[in-house]
Design an enzyme around this catalytic site. Structure first.
Site, PDB file in Angstrom:
ATOM      1  N   PRO A   2      23.008 -13.031  16.286  1.00  0.00           N
ATOM      2  CA  PRO A   2      21.638 -13.370  16.609  1.00  0.00           C
ATOM      3  C   PRO A   2      21.370 -13.956  17.982  1.00  0.00           C
ATOM      4  CG  PRO A   2      22.591 -14.946  15.065  1.00  0.00           C
ATOM      5  CD  PRO A   2      23.677 -14.181  15.678  1.00  0.00           C
ATOM      6  N   GLU A   3      20.707 -13.203  18.797  1.00  0.00           N
ATOM      7  CA  GLU A   3      19.992 -13.770  19.936  1.00  0.00           C
ATOM      8  C   GLU A   3      18.521 -13.528  19.641  1.00  0.00           C
ATOM      9  OE1 GLU A   3      21.546 -12.654  23.796  1.00  0.00           O
ATOM     10  OE2 GLU A   3      23.509 -12.268  22.943  1.00  0.00           O
ATOM     11  N   HIS A 109      30.495 -16.533   0.971  1.00  0.00           N
ATOM     12  CA  HIS A 109      29.794 -17.219   2.059  1.00  0.00           C
ATOM     13  C   HIS A 109      28.279 -17.222   1.869  1.00  0.00           C
ATOM     14  CE1 HIS A 109      33.592 -17.589   4.056  1.00  0.00           C
ATOM     15  NE2 HIS A 109      33.762 -16.290   4.040  1.00  0.00           N
ATOM     16  N   ARG A 128      30.914 -18.455   9.221  1.00  0.00           N
ATOM     17  CA  ARG A 128      31.404 -19.518  10.108  1.00  0.00           C
ATOM     18  C   ARG A 128      30.612 -20.812   9.959  1.00  0.00           C
ATOM     19  NH1 ARG A 128      32.442 -17.010  15.953  1.00  0.00           N
ATOM     20  NH2 ARG A 128      33.424 -19.023  16.299  1.00  0.00           N
ATOM     21  N   LYS A 171      20.071 -26.020  41.945  1.00  0.00           N
ATOM     22  CA  LYS A 171      21.048 -25.947  40.849  1.00  0.00           C
ATOM     23  C   LYS A 171      22.310 -25.218  41.276  1.00  0.00           C
ATOM     24  CE  LYS A 171      20.896 -25.790  36.200  1.00  0.00           C
ATOM     25  NZ  LYS A 171      21.427 -27.130  36.152  1.00  0.00           N
TER      26      LYS A 171
END
Length: 297
Positions: A2-3, A109, A128, A171
């Site tokens: 997932p992004e 899971h 995870r 930066k």
DNA sequence: CGGGACTCCTGCCAGC
DNA sequence: TGCTGGCAGGAGTCCC
């Protein structure tokens, strides 16, 4: 998985099954994911009707009818599966749905199982356990610890070359690292940062400040804004990217991974027209970066 | 303070 | 065939 595009895809898949429905059962099968579940989490969900879903960065927010929010983050391996039987699945998009079955949610899971009054079951699976769930008053959305420091949405109007010029001024961190930092732009992850930098012809190792001309916008920044948007929008249209399907979902999987130019393409030829370069992998702040040293400067 | 390393956890896969 | 090390879509926390 997932992004931003994947989370958006998941949310859109959940919407028709969840919105307007009431949670009649909630089974929390372990004490925590990345963080402990809220106290009496199941009790807080049972009896509530889901009013609407929203995505913020990589978080899914479910607004409930008692002015509270059920928040979810999928971490690296979290996924929702919707189990619907033949009758109630007919009116729903085919996307992401599995036939209803007695052992829905019984996998090793499968950590959270919700039953809705439309006889649909929602199962959250996360090997995870880097995912997160929380529950809090809707009035806390702005101040919530996990949400308060998020930067702008990359698909909103706030993302433009002027924003980059202002935030990246001075930066020194590599551009790749800054784009991954959710406090500037929220929702980008490793894949889409690599892909957007490739399309923009920008090296992941260049200093972030090079997209700022003493605080003023730059052409490079403008280009990057365009490629970020393009990557995300294309990925959403493709249903996101699917990198592994060990959960064996029946539903459609995303296909954007077939269009990666650099991600996971180490040692393969650069896709850019006329470029004879080879995709290289390097590690930046502990994470793989894929790029073409020849055409990304 | 900014920047980077480390950490959580499980599964998979390449290489020996 | 079986073990081992490295790596994986995230991101909070700690340390210099």
């Amino acid at each position: 998985m997932p992004e931003l595009p994947e989370v958006e895809t998941v949310m859109r898949g959940l919407e028709p099954a969840l919105v307007g429905q009431t949670i009649v059962e909630a089974e929390i099968r372990r004490p925590n994911l990345r963080f402990p579940f809220p106290e009496r989490f199941a009790d807080k969900l049972i009896g509530r009707t889901i009013v609407r879903l929203e995505r913020r960065a990589k978080y899914i927010l479910a607004f409930l009818d008692d002015d509270t929010v059920w928040l979810s983050h999928l971490g690296m391996t979290g996924r929702f599966t919707v189990f619907a039987d033949g009758e109630n699945s007919r009116n729903l998009a085919e996307f992401y749905f599995q036939p209803g079955s007695e052992d829905a949610g019984q996998g090793k899971h499968d950590h959270v199982v919700l039953s809705l009054n439309n006889r649909i079951k929602i199962v959250y699976t996360d090997p995870r356990r880097f995912g997160v769930m929380d529950h809090f008053p809707a009035s806390d959305v702005v101040s919530h610890k996990l949400l308060a420091n998020l930067g702008i949405e990359p698909l909103g109007n706030e993302l433009n070359a002027a924003y980059l010029a202002e935030k990246f001024l001075g930066k020194k961190a590599p551009l790749k690292a800054t784009l991954l930092d959710q406090k500037y732009i929220a929702g980008l992850g490793n894949i889409y940062v690599c892909e957007a930098l490739f399309r923009a012809g920008l090296s992941p190792t260049r200093k972030s400040s090079t997209l700022s001309n003493r605080g003023k916008p730059t052409a490079k920044g403008e280009k990057l804004v365009q490629t970020i948007r393009a990557c995300l929008n294309e990925a959403i249209l493709a249903g996101g990217s699917t990198l592994s399907d060990y959960a064996d979902a029946n539903g459609n999987e995303g296909s954007f991974q077939q269009r990666f130019d650099v991600y996971d393409r180490e040692k393969l030829p650069c896709h850019k027209d006329g470029c004879t370069g080879t995709v290289k992998r390097l590690v930046q702040s502990g994470r793989s970066t894929f790029y073409c040293p020849k055409c990304q400067k």
